[in-house]
Design a protein around this motif. Structure first.
Motif, PDB file in Angstrom:
ATOM      1  N   GLY A   1      23.569  29.683  54.333  1.00  0.00           N
ATOM      2  CA  GLY A   1      24.538  29.213  55.317  1.00  0.00           C
ATOM      3  C   GLY A   1      24.673  27.707  55.317  1.00  0.00           C
ATOM      4  O   GLY A   1      25.779  27.172  55.498  1.00  0.00           O
ATOM      5  N   VAL A   2      23.552  26.995  55.130  1.00  0.00           N
ATOM      6  CA  VAL A   2      23.618  25.529  55.066  1.00  0.00           C
ATOM      7  C   VAL A   2      24.497  25.100  53.901  1.00  0.00           C
ATOM      8  O   VAL A   2      25.336  24.192  54.034  1.00  0.00           O
ATOM      9  CB  VAL A   2      22.207  24.938  54.934  1.00  0.00           C
ATOM     10  N   ALA A   3      24.347  25.741  52.744  1.00  0.00           N
ATOM     11  CA  ALA A   3      25.147  25.383  51.573  1.00  0.00           C
ATOM     12  C   ALA A   3      26.613  25.774  51.753  1.00  0.00           C
ATOM     13  O   ALA A   3      27.524  25.026  51.372  1.00  0.00           O
ATOM     14  CB  ALA A   3      24.561  26.039  50.325  1.00  0.00           C
ATOM     15  N   GLU A   4      26.874  26.954  52.331  1.00  0.00           N
ATOM     16  CA  GLU A   4      28.257  27.387  52.528  1.00  0.00           C
ATOM     17  C   GLU A   4      28.992  26.500  53.519  1.00  0.00           C
ATOM     18  O   GLU A   4      30.207  26.300  53.406  1.00  0.00           O
ATOM     19  CB  GLU A   4      28.292  28.840  52.990  1.00  0.00           C
ATOM     20  N   ALA A   5      28.288  25.970  54.496  1.00  0.00           N
ATOM     21  CA  ALA A   5      28.938  25.093  55.476  1.00  0.00           C
ATOM     22  C   ALA A   5      29.466  23.823  54.825  1.00  0.00           C
ATOM     23  O   ALA A   5      30.423  23.213  55.329  1.00  0.00           O
ATOM     24  CB  ALA A   5      27.972  24.752  56.598  1.00  0.00           C
ATOM     25  N   GLN A   6      28.877  23.419  53.702  1.00  0.00           N
ATOM     26  CA  GLN A   6      29.359  22.227  53.012  1.00  0.00           C
ATOM     27  C   GLN A   6      30.705  22.452  52.339  1.00  0.00           C
ATOM     28  O   GLN A   6      31.361  21.484  51.927  1.00  0.00           O
ATOM     29  CB  GLN A   6      28.331  21.781  51.969  1.00  0.00           C
ATOM     30  N   LEU A   7      31.130  23.708  52.207  1.00  0.00           N
ATOM     31  CA  LEU A   7      32.448  24.007  51.645  1.00  0.00           C
ATOM     32  C   LEU A   7      33.563  23.852  52.669  1.00  0.00           C
ATOM     33  O   LEU A   7      34.736  23.813  52.289  1.00  0.00           O
ATOM     34  CB  LEU A   7      32.471  25.439  51.094  1.00  0.00           C
ATOM     35  N   ARG A   8      33.199  23.769  53.946  1.00  0.00           N
ATOM     36  CA  ARG A   8      34.188  23.699  55.018  1.00  0.00           C
ATOM     37  C   ARG A   8      34.418  22.253  55.438  1.00  0.00           C
ATOM     38  O   ARG A   8      33.632  21.375  55.136  1.00  0.00           O
ATOM     39  CB  ARG A   8      33.703  24.502  56.225  1.00  0.00           C
ATOM     40  N   PRO A   9      35.512  22.021  56.171  1.00  0.00           N
ATOM     41  CA  PRO A   9      35.769  20.668  56.681  1.00  0.00           C
ATOM     42  C   PRO A   9      34.655  20.211  57.615  1.00  0.00           C
ATOM     43  O   PRO A   9      34.037  21.005  58.319  1.00  0.00           O
ATOM     44  CB  PRO A   9      37.105  20.815  57.423  1.00  0.00           C
ATOM     45  N   GLN A  10      34.399  18.906  57.595  1.00  0.00           N
ATOM     46  CA  GLN A  10      33.383  18.290  58.435  1.00  0.00           C
ATOM     47  C   GLN A  10      34.059  17.343  59.427  1.00  0.00           C
ATOM     48  O   GLN A  10      34.865  16.501  59.039  1.00  0.00           O
ATOM     49  CB  GLN A  10      32.379  17.510  57.579  1.00  0.00           C
ATOM     50  N   LEU A  11      33.747  17.501  60.689  1.00  0.00           N
ATOM     51  CA  LEU A  11      34.346  16.703  61.748  1.00  0.00           C
ATOM     52  C   LEU A  11      33.299  15.763  62.316  1.00  0.00           C
ATOM     53  O   LEU A  11      32.158  16.157  62.564  1.00  0.00           O
ATOM     54  CB  LEU A  11      34.871  17.613  62.867  1.00  0.00           C
TER      55      LEU A  11
ATOM     56  N   PHE B   1      37.980  18.406  45.921  1.00  0.00           N
ATOM     57  CA  PHE B   1      37.592  18.667  44.534  1.00  0.00           C
ATOM     58  C   PHE B   1      36.260  17.983  44.265  1.00  0.00           C
ATOM     59  O   PHE B   1      36.116  16.777  44.506  1.00  0.00           O
ATOM     60  CB  PHE B   1      38.664  18.144  43.577  1.00  0.00           C
ATOM     61  N   ASP B   2      35.304  18.754  43.782  1.00  0.00           N
ATOM     62  CA  ASP B   2      34.020  18.188  43.374  1.00  0.00           C
ATOM     63  C   ASP B   2      33.515  18.842  42.097  1.00  0.00           C
ATOM     64  O   ASP B   2      32.314  18.875  41.837  1.00  0.00           O
ATOM     65  CB  ASP B   2      32.987  18.339  44.488  1.00  0.00           C
ATOM     66  N   ALA B   3      34.438  19.395  41.328  1.00  0.00           N
ATOM     67  CA  ALA B   3      34.111  20.043  40.040  1.00  0.00           C
ATOM     68  C   ALA B   3      33.157  21.218  40.212  1.00  0.00           C
ATOM     69  O   ALA B   3      32.378  21.539  39.316  1.00  0.00           O
ATOM     70  CB  ALA B   3      33.532  19.028  39.051  1.00  0.00           C
ATOM     71  N   GLY B   4      33.229  21.869  41.359  1.00  0.00           N
ATOM     72  CA  GLY B   4      32.407  23.057  41.587  1.00  0.00           C
ATOM     73  C   GLY B   4      30.985  22.771  42.004  1.00  0.00           C
ATOM     74  O   GLY B   4      30.156  23.691  42.018  1.00  0.00           O
ATOM     75  N   GLY B   5      30.657  21.539  42.362  1.00  0.00           N
ATOM     76  CA  GLY B   5      29.284  21.207  42.725  1.00  0.00           C
ATOM     77  C   GLY B   5      28.815  21.915  43.977  1.00  0.00           C
ATOM     78  O   GLY B   5      27.703  22.462  44.011  1.00  0.00           O
ATOM     79  N   ARG B   6      29.639  21.926  45.036  1.00  0.00           N
ATOM     80  CA  ARG B   6      29.227  22.579  46.285  1.00  0.00           C
ATOM     81  C   ARG B   6      29.102  24.088  46.099  1.00  0.00           C
ATOM     82  O   ARG B   6      28.184  24.724  46.633  1.00  0.00           O
ATOM     83  CB  ARG B   6      30.226  22.265  47.398  1.00  0.00           C
ATOM     84  N   ARG B   7      30.002  24.674  45.358  1.00  0.00           N
ATOM     85  CA  ARG B   7      29.912  26.117  45.095  1.00  0.00           C
ATOM     86  C   ARG B   7      28.663  26.432  44.286  1.00  0.00           C
ATOM     87  O   ARG B   7      28.008  27.475  44.507  1.00  0.00           O
ATOM     88  CB  ARG B   7      31.167  26.571  44.352  1.00  0.00           C
ATOM     89  N   ALA B   8      28.291  25.552  43.385  1.00  0.00           N
ATOM     90  CA  ALA B   8      27.071  25.773  42.603  1.00  0.00           C
ATOM     91  C   ALA B   8      25.838  25.730  43.501  1.00  0.00           C
ATOM     92  O   ALA B   8      24.872  26.478  43.290  1.00  0.00           O
ATOM     93  CB  ALA B   8      26.961  24.725  41.500  1.00  0.00           C
ATOM     94  N   LEU B   9      25.867  24.873  44.528  1.00  0.00           N
ATOM     95  CA  LEU B   9      24.747  24.837  45.469  1.00  0.00           C
ATOM     96  C   LEU B   9      24.632  26.143  46.240  1.00  0.00           C
ATOM     97  O   LEU B   9      23.521  26.606  46.534  1.00  0.00           O
ATOM     98  CB  LEU B   9      24.929  23.665  46.437  1.00  0.00           C
TER      99      LEU B   9
END
Length: 485
Positions: free
Chosen positions: A317-327, A361-369
């Motif tokens: 969940g911590v990693a998936e949250a990085q895929l979402r917008p941050q306020l 766009f981060d070249a898939g880095g967050r998804r890889a995490l």
């Protein structure tokens, strides 16, 4: 102007709604503890919050010296103390994770003074127009800074969940370390007592062999025995005497092990008065009925492996949250004064801004995490299953060892009784010249070996009792549940 006031009233409501959204929905999977798959005879899950027994299992040996050694090890073992420090660290890190979900307020204050070093006069009353001047200005400012990132998608909540699982894991590892240390103390104590029991048996055997040597010497002087018989009897006694060195080494090794477990250097030759007792201690009662097999599910290392799985699940969940917008909502409240005294200019300014950061766009880095976190969770699940299998294997091995040791003890007791009678008969016949010295020595060796086998079987039975209780995680308290999600 009215619309501006409306926005001011709507902003707090918006912030509350954003905070509520983060509490209601969390990124990543919701964790569910796996069920330990055990054979039916281990029964359903036991109440792991309840103590396994009112009396610690090692007291079943009835050895005050052992009780004292266990108490000393539990209080002073360095590894247990280090585990307690790791628990304190995890508890502090949990507070850090919880603080990350709340707004942060900091303050700043400053004092400044400006002095004009050169320039035209400011039209003062002197009217001289001379260069230079003594104009100066003193100012002061103070600010409150607000920083807050609403947990829109539950990433911070998952961090708290992961930190809580890590705290539970370290608490369980601490309890498991105590389980292992207690079992090691009992095993080392039994090894010490076995070595001393074997030394006593060898001392007795040596006295018996020396009496045999005297008998052969008397017969030799009477011309009824040969020099070969005398040398054979002397060789048997010397071989027995040579074995004492190994037993002294075994005793010293056991003493050093007990000292290490107690967190101190071995100085006393008689730890906790263990030398005063004779023989190998025996368990009082039925070890298999002293603790239910269902307690296997409550082993601390199983709880640690399960908490590790919970932590890995939360980190998804911590990693998936990085895929979402941050306020983020930075804000300031500042007060300043230019000059001092009644003519000072003062100002108070408040500001609040909203920043939305959207990953594009981060070249898939967050998804890889995220993929890496899921792989770690799968690894943690397999490690949990492996821990269950290892615990089951220890319990089954201890049960089999206990049954085998009891059979061996009963058979060895019968062998000792028969060999004692055979040795007495052989020595009587040898005195009367009705048998050879070889028969006497053979009966003597058999008696010594069977006595040692009986002592070893009793030690094996005692160790099997310790192994069974350790395998079932009995007697060292329960794992705290303070960090349960």
């Amino acid at each position: 102007m009215p619309s501006r006031c409306g926005c001011g009233r709507a902003l707090p409501a918006l912030l509350l709604a954003l905070a509520a959204t983060g509490c209601a929905w969390r990124a990543g999977p919701d964790y569910r503890a796996p069920e330990a798959e055990l054979p039916p005879r281990y029964g359903p899950a036991a109440d792991c919050a309840a103590p396994a027994a009112a009396v610690p299992w090692w007291r079943g040996f009835g050895e005050p010296a052992l009780d004292a050694l266990v108490a000393q090890a539990r209080a002073r073992n360095l590894e247990i103390s280090a585990a307690a420090a790791r628990i304190d660290e995890a508890r502090a890190l949990l507070r850090v994770a919880e603080a990350g979900r709340r707004p942060e307020v900091s303050g700043e204050a400053g004092l400044s003074r400006q002095q004009r070093l050169a320039g035209s006069g400011g039209g003062g009353s002197s009217g001289s127009g001379e260069a230079g001047g003594g104009d100066s200005r003193t100012g002061a400012a103070a600010s409150l800074l607000l920083a807050w990132s609403p947990d829109l998608f539950g990433g911070r909540a998952r961090e708290v969940e992961a930190a809580g699982a890590e705290l539970r894991r370290r608490q369980a590892l601490g309890a498991d370390l105590e389980r292992v240390v207690v079992a090691e103390v009992v095993r080392a104590y039994l090894a010490l007592r076995l070595a001393r029991a074997e030394q006593a048996l060898l001392d007795e055997a040596l006295r018996t062999q020396e009496r045999t040597v005297e008998i052969v010497r008397v017969r030799r002087q009477a011309g009824l025995a040969s020099a070969l018989d005398l040398n054979r009897s002397l060789a048997e006694a010397a071989a027995t005497r040579a074995r004492l060195g190994r037993l002294l080494l075994a005793q010293e090794s056991a003493r050093q092990a007990l000292a290490l477990l107690a967190g101190e250097a071995a100085q006393e030759p008689d730890p906790a008065g263990a030398a005063g007792a004779a023989g190998v201690p025996r368990w009082d009662g039925d070890a298999q009925s002293s603790v239910p097999l269902a307690r296997l599910r409550c082993r601390p290392d199983l709880a640690a492996a399960e908490a590790n799985l919970a932590r890995a699940s939360a980190e998804i969940g911590v990693a998936e949250a990085q895929l979402r917008p941050q306020l983020s909502l930075p804000g300031t409240l500042s007060a300043s004064a230019a000059g001092l005294g009644s003519g000072a200019a003062r100002a108070v300014v408040a500001g609040l801004s909203v920043t939305l950061r959207v990953p594009l766009f981060d070249a898939g880095g967050r998804r890889a995490l995220v993929d890496a976190a899921r792989a770690r969770a799968q690894e943690a699940l397999l490690a949990y299953r492996q821990t269950v299998l290892a615990a089951l294997g220890e319990a089954e091995t201890a049960l089999a060892a206990l049954e085998g040791a009891r059979l061996a003890e009963a058979a060895s007791a019968q062998a000792v009784q028969a060999s004692e009678q055979a040795f007495v008969q052989a020595r009587v016949l040898y005195r009367e010249g009705l048998t050879t010295l070889l028969d006497v020595l053979d009966a003597q060796r058999s008696l010594i070996a069977n006595r040692e086998a009986l002592a070893g079987a009793r030690a094996d039975a005692a160790r099997a009792v310790a192994d069974l209780h350790a395998a079932l995680g009995a007697g060292t308290g329960t794992v705290p549940a303070e960090a349960a999600p």
